[in-house]
Structure formats: C-alpha cells, structure tokens
Design a protein around this motif. Structure first.
Motif, short mmCIF file in Angstrom:
data_model
loop_
_atom_site.label_atom_id
_atom_site.label_comp_id
_atom_site.label_asym_id
_atom_site.label_seq_id
_atom_site.Cartn_x
_atom_site.Cartn_y
_atom_site.Cartn_z
N LEU A 72 0.83 -1.21 0.00
CA LEU A 72 0.00 0.00 0.00
C LEU A 72 0.86 1.26 0.00
O LEU A 72 0.53 2.24 -0.66
N LYS A 86 -6.59 9.36 -3.34
CA LYS A 86 -7.95 9.12 -2.86
C LYS A 86 -8.89 8.73 -4.00
O LYS A 86 -9.88 8.04 -3.78
N LYS A 89 -7.81 4.27 -5.47
CA LYS A 89 -7.47 3.41 -4.34
C LYS A 89 -6.94 2.06 -4.82
O LYS A 89 -7.29 1.58 -5.90
N HIS A 90 -6.09 1.48 -3.99
CA HIS A 90 -5.48 0.18 -4.28
C HIS A 90 -6.54 -0.92 -4.18
O HIS A 90 -7.49 -0.80 -3.41
N VAL A 93 -7.60 -2.15 -0.68
CA VAL A 93 -8.34 -1.25 0.19
C VAL A 93 -9.82 -1.39 -0.14
O VAL A 93 -10.23 -1.19 -1.26
N GLN A 96 -13.73 3.47 1.94
CA GLN A 96 -13.22 4.84 1.95
C GLN A 96 -12.58 5.16 3.29
O GLN A 96 -11.61 5.89 3.36
N LEU A 99 -9.09 3.88 3.24
CA LEU A 99 -8.28 4.73 2.37
C LEU A 99 -7.92 6.04 3.06
O LEU A 99 -6.77 6.48 3.01
N CYS A 103 -4.15 7.28 3.90
CA CYS A 103 -3.66 8.56 3.37
C CYS A 103 -3.17 9.45 4.51
O CYS A 103 -2.11 10.07 4.41
#
Length: 192
Positions: A72, A86, A89-90, A93, A96, A99, A103
């Motif tokens: 990540l 944002k 996203k990977h 993930v 939200q 995420l 972040c």
C-alpha cells in the motif's frame, strides 16, 4: 496475499469467541495500532493456549500485515498527489474509511520523520548482512550442523557476511582483514 481477494466465510456461532482456545484465524484487518484478527470456529482445532502455536500465528499475521502495508505504501508513493491517491485506491483497500486512514498515515509528519531517521541510520552501516532473513543464531546452528564443529568468530563473520555470488561487501572485507591481522598478531605474541 498476492492475487485476487478471496471471500472468507464467517461463522457467527457462539463457539467463535475469544474465550474459546480452539479457534481459527481467517482474515487480517489493519487498524491504527494493531492487527485485528477475525476468528471463527473451524473443522481444524488450533489450540491457541499453546505458546508455539500462538507465536506462529502472531508472526504469520505480522508478516502478512507488513507485506500489505509495504504494498500500500508503494502504491501511495507512486501517485504524486493526495487527491489522486484518494481517487485511485489500491485493490486491497475495501472502504473509503480505510483509504482515508492510510492517506492520513502515509502523509503524516511523524511517518516522514521516522522514515528520514531510518534512512540516516541505514546510511551509517559500514557493510550489509548477506544472510537473508535468518537470524545470526539460525545461521550459526546451520553452519555447526553442516560442519559438525563450532566456528571461530572470524570464520562465522565470513560465513554470514561473505556473499557467494558477489564476494565481499567492501566494508565487511576490511573488517574481516582487520580481524585476521589481529589474530595473527595475537598468535605471534603468544609464540614469543
């Protein structure tokens, strides 16, 4: 953890509790300070009251968590702005909320300071260990099992730090030569 995400069945029966020592870890969820494990009853009986079992499971969970965290972070670093991260996203993930947490964590001043400090500490190393992920003690036991004798500190240093493909790291070879000269001087003084 590579590849597609798998659906993990969850048994919410009363047997699946933290009071029951016969449980199975079925998923790992990263949280802010620890790795939380979802547990459920299973056809496999794993007795977590045994120290070696719980240690193995904890180590496996930690390795998985570190691998996911590294993946990540690599994804986060590959995208230039926080807003773009944002939006992109990977695949690992799922929400939200996750995420946003990641972040905030990766953009935090504390993480950047620790990362810079670790980079400085690594730059002070005079030579690199060539033994992989094994501990020094594991290498020592492996060498003793093969040779059936205990190595001297100098021979052990050579066995762990000399790379079979690329020979010596410059700093390690200098240290090894220094040890050999000290040994030779000491032997010479004992003879006199």
């Amino acid at each position: 953890m590579a590849g597609k995400r798998k659906q993990i069945p969850h048994d919410s029966s009363s047997e699946a509790s933290t009071d029951n020592p016969l449980i199975r870890v079925v998923a790992v969820i990263p949280s802010s300070n620890m790795v939380a494990a979802i547990i459920s009853s299973s056809k496999y009986d794993i007795d977590l009251s045994l120290t070696h079992v719980s240690t193995y499971i904890n180590n496996a969970l930690q390795r998985c968590f570190v691998d996911v965290r590294h993946k990540l972070k690599k994804h986060f670093d590959s995208i230039p702005t926080l807003e773009e991260v944002k939006q992109n996203k990977h695949e690992d993930v799922t929400s939200q909320e996750e995420l946003n947490f990641l972040c905030d964590h990766y953009a935090s001043v504390q993480l950047k300071e620790r990362s810079n400090k670790n980079a400085i500490n690594r730059s002070h190393l005079t030579y690199n260990h060539k033994g992989g992920s094994k501990s020094f003690r594991a290498h020592e036991e492996e060498i003793e099992a093969k040779t059936e004798e205990q190595l001297s500190a100098i021979d052990y240093f050579e066995a762990v730090l000399k790379n079979t493909k690329n020979d010596w790291d410059k700093g390690a070879k200098l240290k090894w030569e220094e040890m050999l000269s000290m040994k030779t001087k000491q032997l010479f003084q004992m003879v006199l």
